[in-house]
Write a protein that holds these residues in place. Structure first.
Motif, mmCIF file in Angstrom:
data_model
loop_
_atom_site.group_PDB
_atom_site.id
_atom_site.type_symbol
_atom_site.label_atom_id
_atom_site.label_comp_id
_atom_site.label_asym_id
_atom_site.label_seq_id
_atom_site.Cartn_x
_atom_site.Cartn_y
_atom_site.Cartn_z
ATOM 1 N N ALA A 14 -4.400 2.924 9.544
ATOM 2 C CA ALA A 14 -5.415 1.989 9.045
ATOM 3 C C ALA A 14 -5.066 0.554 9.430
ATOM 4 N N ALA A 15 -3.787 0.179 9.313
ATOM 5 C CA ALA A 15 -3.359 -1.179 9.658
ATOM 6 C C ALA A 15 -3.529 -1.451 11.145
ATOM 7 N N PHE A 68 -6.078 2.341 -3.057
ATOM 8 C CA PHE A 68 -5.977 2.324 -1.594
ATOM 9 C C PHE A 68 -6.987 1.343 -1.004
ATOM 10 N N VAL A 120 -1.615 4.950 6.252
ATOM 11 C CA VAL A 120 -1.571 3.496 6.073
ATOM 12 C C VAL A 120 -1.296 2.803 7.401
ATOM 13 N N SER A 167 -6.020 -2.230 0.656
ATOM 14 C CA SER A 167 -6.370 -2.332 2.076
ATOM 15 C C SER A 167 -6.992 -3.685 2.389
ATOM 16 N N LEU A 198 0.827 -1.207 0.000
ATOM 17 C CA LEU A 198 0.000 0.000 0.000
ATOM 18 C C LEU A 198 0.862 1.258 0.000
#
Length: 414
Positions: free
Chosen positions: A386-387, A273, A383, A277, A40
């Motif tokens: 989000a992870a 994205f 990123v 994801s 990503l």
């Protein structure tokens, strides 16, 4: 979270697994998180690189703002140039004539967008002179009926410096037999390359007086180009200038000229994205599977902790620590790998192309023939967040299930 939950959670994370399958699933979850995060970050860097490179190259041959007559040529352009040059934020103004034409050489024909320019003024509004491969823009003033071609257009026509090309204009004269196109022979005095195939294969420049004579404009021009101190303020500036000039003029900024292109690029970045994801989401599901198996394996330990006075909330936090540690470890490795890969794409991709004798981006198909990369710290942060958020959400169900274990039932067969 108290030190007790953190200490037990870390101890469970470091403890040797009796079930090797659980260790395998844990490793798979971490690896999936690493691959997802790294991919990503790399893709976002490449998309940013495309966006930045295309903007820079487009601004090299186009201006920040153009002012055209509303359906008619601008006749008093010298007065307009003087007035626009005094507007705050404007650093340069240059006139231009623009029209479609056909170019012919040695039996080869290609369509082109022909622009008449003043070489001395053109440098104020773009960087075309810096992209000349051969010859110069100044030769347009020295050579009567001279023409500067894009490098790809010159290859299509088989033309070089000194070649004679015939320009066929659809705006011809009226005869008893109908409208006949205007033909004029030009001498190639320069070749340019901006790195965008659409421009290199479809643009040609002639001098402003030649264009005015060829298209019967007299002293008029198609419009004026403006260069601004801040190109990214062009939309606001253009809207303000349109109100000042009124309906007699049409004002357009560079973002409107290429609006669909940049919207498509932004949409593609968003879609990439979301799609990539999903790799992180799959890794998060692996975390769920890992923790469910760990909870099943640790049910006797959970029962003992409950009989010693541990509350369900503490049990839940213990297993959340395990899931968060997996997410942190995978995210950290993924960020490190993604940043290193994104920073070295300009070196890695040419090496792979040379090693396998392939070209990933053909200049005849894509606007850019080299894979660019521009790493934005904000994208890396987004990123990573989000992870970590996905890995944290993945711990909720297994941890809740652990907190619901009945001590008596778990110890019945122990």
């Amino acid at each position: 979270m108290s030190p007790f939950e953190l200490w037990v959670g870390l101890r469970y994370t470091r403890a040797k697994r009796r079930n090797h399958f659980i260790s395998f699933i844990t490793g798979t979850a971490i690896l999936g998180m690493v691959i997802g995060v790294a991919a990503l970050i790399t893709v976002m860097a490449v998309m940013n690189g495309f966006d930045h490179t295309l903007r820079s190259r487009i601004l090299a041959v186009t201006s920040d703002v153009i002012v055209q007559g509303n359906g008619v040529p601008v006749l008093d352009w010298r007065e307009s140039e003087k007035n626009l040059s005094q507007v705050q934020g404007v650093t340069g103004v240059a006139p231009y004539v623009q029209a479609q034409a056909m170019l012919s050489h040695d039996g080869l024909v290609s369509g082109a967008l022909v622009e008449g320019i003043d070489p001395q003024l053109e440098g104020r509004v773009n960087r075309l002179a810096q992209d000349m491969q051969a010859g110069s823009l100044d030769a347009l003033q020295k050579q009567p009926w001279g023409i500067v071609l894009g490098s790809a257009l010159a290859r299509q026509l088989g033309a070089t410096i000194g070649s004679k090309v015939t320009l066929i204009s659809p705006k011809g004269g009226v005869t008893p037999l109908g409208v006949t196109p205007t033909l004029r022979q030009f001498t190639v005095v320069g070749l340019f390359s901006v790195g965008i195939y659409a421009y290199d294969s479809g643009m040609a420049y002639i001098s402003l007086p030649d264009a005015q004579a060829l298209y019967n404009l007299g002293s008029g021009v198609t419009g004026l180009r403006l260069q601004l101190q801040n190109p990214f303020a062009a939309p606001v500036f253009a809207a303000r200038l349109q109100k000042i000039l009124g309906p007699a003029f049409y004002v357009q900024d560079w973002t409107q000229t290429h609006e669909n292109f940049f919207k498509a690029l932004a949409m593609e970045k968003l879609v990439m994205f979301v799609i990539l994801s999903l790799i992180i989401a799959v890794a998060a599901f692996n975390i769920v599977a890992t923790l469910v198996m760990v909870v099943t394996d640790k049910e006797p330990d959970i029962a003992i902790l409950r009989t010693l006075g541990a509350r369900p909330r503490s049990i839940m936090l213990i297993f959340m620590v395990q899931g968060v540690i997996i997410g942190l470890f995978g995210t950290a490795l993924g960020v490190l790998g993604g940043v290193l890969l994104a920073l070295n794409i300009p070196t890695i991709v040419p090496f792979i192309e040379q090693l396998f004798h392939v070209q990933f981006l053909s200049p005849e198909v894509y606007s850019i023939s080299q894979l660019p990369s521009r790493l934005e710290p904000a994208d890396v942060v987004h990123v990573a967040i989000a992870a970590l958020l996905m890995s944290w959400l993945a711990t909720l169900y297994p941890s809740w299930r652990a907190s619901r274990v009945d001590p008596a039932e778990a110890l019945r067969y122990e």
